[in-house]
Design an enzyme around this catalytic site. Structure first.
Site, mmCIF file in Angstrom:
data_model
loop_
_atom_site.group_PDB
_atom_site.id
_atom_site.type_symbol
_atom_site.label_atom_id
_atom_site.label_comp_id
_atom_site.label_asym_id
_atom_site.label_seq_id
_atom_site.Cartn_x
_atom_site.Cartn_y
_atom_site.Cartn_z
ATOM 1 N N GLY A 29 0.808 -1.208 0.000
ATOM 2 C CA GLY A 29 0.000 0.000 0.000
ATOM 3 C C GLY A 29 0.846 1.265 0.000
ATOM 4 O O GLY A 29 0.415 2.309 -0.453
ATOM 5 N N GLY A 46 4.129 1.532 -1.236
ATOM 6 C CA GLY A 46 5.137 1.665 -2.282
ATOM 7 C C GLY A 46 5.723 0.318 -2.656
ATOM 8 O O GLY A 46 5.143 -0.731 -2.356
ATOM 9 N N LYS A 69 12.320 -0.664 1.046
ATOM 10 C CA LYS A 69 10.947 -0.221 0.781
ATOM 11 C C LYS A 69 11.015 1.239 0.376
ATOM 12 O O LYS A 69 11.464 2.086 1.149
ATOM 13 C CB LYS A 69 10.101 -0.399 2.049
ATOM 14 C CG LYS A 69 8.618 -0.288 1.799
ATOM 15 C CD LYS A 69 7.830 -0.339 3.089
ATOM 16 C CE LYS A 69 7.260 -1.685 3.404
ATOM 17 N NZ LYS A 69 6.211 -1.639 4.439
ATOM 18 N N ASP A 91 -1.709 -5.060 12.279
ATOM 19 C CA ASP A 91 -1.903 -5.466 10.874
ATOM 20 C C ASP A 91 -1.283 -6.847 10.630
ATOM 21 O O ASP A 91 -0.523 -7.038 9.676
ATOM 22 C CB ASP A 91 -1.298 -4.402 9.946
ATOM 23 C CG ASP A 91 -1.870 -4.473 8.534
ATOM 24 O OD1 ASP A 91 -2.929 -5.126 8.346
ATOM 25 O OD2 ASP A 91 -1.265 -3.892 7.617
ATOM 26 N N LYS A 133 -1.118 -10.248 9.237
ATOM 27 C CA LYS A 133 -1.699 -10.965 8.093
ATOM 28 C C LYS A 133 -0.532 -11.639 7.362
ATOM 29 O O LYS A 133 0.635 -11.258 7.572
ATOM 30 C CB LYS A 133 -2.442 -10.000 7.168
ATOM 31 C CG LYS A 133 -1.590 -8.888 6.602
ATOM 32 C CD LYS A 133 -2.392 -7.967 5.705
ATOM 33 C CE LYS A 133 -1.520 -6.844 5.169
ATOM 34 N NZ LYS A 133 -2.216 -5.960 4.264
HETATM 35 N N1 LIG Z 1 12.338 -7.856 4.063
HETATM 36 C C1 LIG Z 1 11.837 -8.380 2.959
HETATM 37 N N2 LIG Z 1 12.489 -9.370 2.326
HETATM 38 C C2 LIG Z 1 11.987 -9.904 1.187
HETATM 39 N N3 LIG Z 1 10.819 -9.525 0.632
HETATM 40 C C3 LIG Z 1 10.122 -8.542 1.209
HETATM 41 C C4 LIG Z 1 10.591 -7.923 2.391
HETATM 42 N N4 LIG Z 1 9.688 -6.978 2.752
HETATM 43 C C5 LIG Z 1 8.710 -7.026 1.845
HETATM 44 N N5 LIG Z 1 8.963 -7.956 0.901
HETATM 45 C C6 LIG Z 1 8.125 -8.287 -0.253
HETATM 46 O O1 LIG Z 1 7.504 -7.103 -0.725
HETATM 47 C C7 LIG Z 1 6.081 -7.250 -0.690
HETATM 48 C C8 LIG Z 1 5.444 -5.921 -0.391
HETATM 49 O O2 LIG Z 1 5.746 -5.588 0.954
HETATM 50 P P1 LIG Z 1 5.034 -4.368 1.685
HETATM 51 O O3 LIG Z 1 5.397 -4.466 3.129
HETATM 52 O O4 LIG Z 1 5.333 -3.105 0.984
HETATM 53 O O5 LIG Z 1 3.522 -4.595 1.389
HETATM 54 P P2 LIG Z 1 2.379 -5.464 2.041
HETATM 55 O O6 LIG Z 1 2.682 -5.766 3.466
HETATM 56 O O7 LIG Z 1 2.138 -6.594 1.114
HETATM 57 O O8 LIG Z 1 1.185 -4.448 1.930
HETATM 58 P P3 LIG Z 1 0.828 -3.211 2.874
HETATM 59 O O9 LIG Z 1 2.101 -2.525 3.240
HETATM 60 O O10 LIG Z 1 -0.035 -2.383 2.007
HETATM 61 O O11 LIG Z 1 0.123 -3.807 4.050
HETATM 62 C C9 LIG Z 1 5.815 -8.326 0.343
HETATM 63 O O12 LIG Z 1 4.601 -8.987 0.114
HETATM 64 C C10 LIG Z 1 7.014 -9.240 0.152
HETATM 65 O O13 LIG Z 1 6.775 -10.107 -0.905
#
Ligand SMILES: Nc1ncnc2c1ncn2[C@@H]1O[C@H](COP(=O)(O)OP(=O)(O)OP(=O)(O)O)[C@@H](O)[C@H]1O
Length: 490
Positions: free
Chosen positions: A218, A220, A235, A330, A332
């Site tokens: 959500g 980026g 991120k 959050d 999930k």
């Molecule tokens: N530390 C990490 N190592 C490897 N992959 C990651 C890591 N953090 C995030 N990701 C990947 O990037 C995706 C997007 O992560 P992000 O935290 O931005 O979004 P989200 O948790 O799916 O959604 P939101 O932040 O809207 O709740 C994750 O679903 C995962 O696949």
């Protein structure tokens, strides 16, 4: 005397002392109440101008007509003897008793003044502060609380007059003050997180190349990168308001070091986009593991157990680590990241909240509900009651998903929400083993007993009334006591 009237020599000496070990950051963040961003702004400007950050801080603070005596008191609260000494020629004699008090209380009064100062600072002096008026600053603006201020900007009492002790006593008994203490503690932590250069992160991801894109959320995109010879996930936050909010919360609350909490390595602010830099998690998110079956073999029960057990361990830690729980808000599968051994780490503290404060409180009443609908209980959605039981509910939904791979919401189901549906199945007396992930049923990897346990925990955690749900500590213990073949070889 006003800050901007400080004699050049005194100012210079003070800046040298506070630049050392970045002590100015504690002064700015903890005592002057500047935000992490403002502190970073000052740090960046100082780098750009090759100037002293303390000098920039004092210029900024001094523009609000603060006086040297106020600074002296803040330094007293920092127990920064050398800095107080450097200011002594510029403060009224009655304030100098503070310095003497600091020194004598710590039994170092007999030493010669230049010899003791460094020792004193290093010893992390402890003093009785009850008699010292505490100026309260909000975002650098002086909002000194009662008693009323006199013309010198401080309260009218002498700094050692015991009648002023009411101020700290009254304030410290309030809920707000407890929250402020936490903020101070958090701010100290925030200031220890390294700030990284945007250009270094850009280079680490090969100029944000698509080949390095790990996923989108959500706030980026997330990129894989190599930074200081280590794999990291970066991120890149999109929109300004969201990125500020997310960045602040992450920085403040992702400070809890634990095996099951995703470590934040650093951040960058001031470049084209704000960025957060995390440990890279080689197996992605639990969401990917549960949903992308074409890409992965199904998780074994040992792996499912490791994930459920680790998340419960991390959550019970957040809920009980300090007197005040940290509510993630959050939980999930997308926010549960998996390392190369499928060890889970809880990420995304963008919605985390500390509270409720005080043993007598059971929940926080929040002004807005945030989070992901299928993982949130009714008392939060309808009445905006946030408590650790919200995380317990979300965890319960995740448990059912881990066991069954059913989606958290399915419009084709007579009862779309998994949390509602599973309660109905429990009431109807369904054998939970029948919900086992279809990819495991009938295979040598099937484990109906463990599936029953997982779903039963999920049912308990998603009870409608939060008082009927277990605590995360109870969930953790229940999982920890489970026995099944292969458990001890994981
Ligand atoms: N530390 C990490 N190592 C490897 N992959 C990651 C890591 N953090 C995030 N990701 C990947 O990037 C995706 C997007 O992560 P992000 O935290 O931005 O979004 P989200 O948790 O799916 O959604 P939101 O932040 O809207 O709740 C994750 O679903 C995962 O696949």
């Amino acid at each position: 005397m006003y800050i901007y009237d400080l004699p050049y020599d005194v100012n210079k000496k003070l800046c040298r002392l506070l630049d050392n070990d970045d002590d100015w950051k504690e002064l700015a963040g903890v005592h002057m109440k500047y935000t992490a961003f403002e502190v970073n702004e000052i740090e960046q400007s100082a780098r750009r101008l090759a100037s002293s950050p303390t000098a920039l801080l004092l210029t900024r603070w001094g523009q609000l007509n603060h006086r040297v005596e106020e600074l002296y008191i803040l330094l007293y609260h920092m127990k920064h003897v050398p800095a107080m000494q450097s200011l002594t020629p510029a403060v009224d004699a009655r304030y100098q008793t503070l310095l003497r008090k600091l020194i004598t209380k710590n039994g170092i009064g007999g030493k010669d003044s230049t010899a003791f100062v460094d020792d004193a600072k290093k010893q992390k002096l402890k003093t009785d502060e009850s008699s010292i008026p505490l100026p309260v600053f909000e975002k650098g603006i002086h909002v000194n609380q009662a008693p009323p201020t006199s013309s010198n900007g401080l309260n009218g009492n002498s700094p050692t007059d015991d009648s002023t002790s009411d101020l700290s006593k009254t304030v410290s008994s309030t809920q707000d003050d407890r929250a402020n203490d936490v903020k101070d503690e958090i701010m100290r932590n925030v200031l220890t997180i390294p700030m990284l250069k945007y250009d270094d992160l850009k280079a680490a991801t090969d100029n944000w190349s698509d080949a390095n894109l790990l996923g989108r959320g959500g706030f980026g995109q997330v990129f894989k990168g190599v930074w200081l010879n280590s794999l990291v996930a970066i991120k890149r936050l999109r929109d300004t308001d969201a990125r500020n909010r997310e960045l602040i919360r992450e920085l403040c609350l992702n400070q809890y070091r634990h095996d099951n909490i995703l470590p934040l390595y650093g951040y960058s602010f001031g470049g084209a986009e704000a960025c957060l830099v995390y440990q890279f998690m080689a197996c992605g998110s639990l969401e990917q593991k549960l949903r992308s079956k074409s890409h992965y073999p199904p998780l074994t029960w040992s792996q499912r157990y490791r994930i459920a057990h680790g998340v419960a361990r991390g959550l019970q830690y957040l809920h009980t680590m300090t007197g005040t729980p940290l509510i993630h808000g959050d939980i999930k599968p997308a926010n549960i990241l998996l390392d190369q051994c499928l060890m889970p780490k809880i990420g995304d503290f963008g919605l985390a909240r500390k509270g409720p404060y005080g043993e007598e409180r059971t929940h926080l009443k929040v002004s807005r509900v945030h989070g992901t609908r299928p993982y949130l209980p009714d008392e939060y959605l309808r009445s905006r009651c946030l408590s650790p039981a919200v995380d317990v509910f979300s965890y319960g939904v995740v448990m059912v998903e881990i066991a069954s791979c059913l989606p958290p919401i399915d419009r084709n189901r007579p009862v779309p929400l998994l949390s509602d549906w599973i309660q109905q199945q429990a009431r109807d007396g369904l054998d939970f083993a029948s919900l086992e992930d279809r990819l495991l049923q009938g295979t040598p990897h099937s484990n109906p007993g463990l599936c029953r346990e997982f779903v039963a925990i999920g049912v308990h955690c998603t009870k409608y009334s939060r008082g009927d749900r277990p605590t995360m500590l109870e969930v953790y213990k229940r999982l920890d006591n489970l026995e099944f073949p292969g458990k001890h070889y994981m």
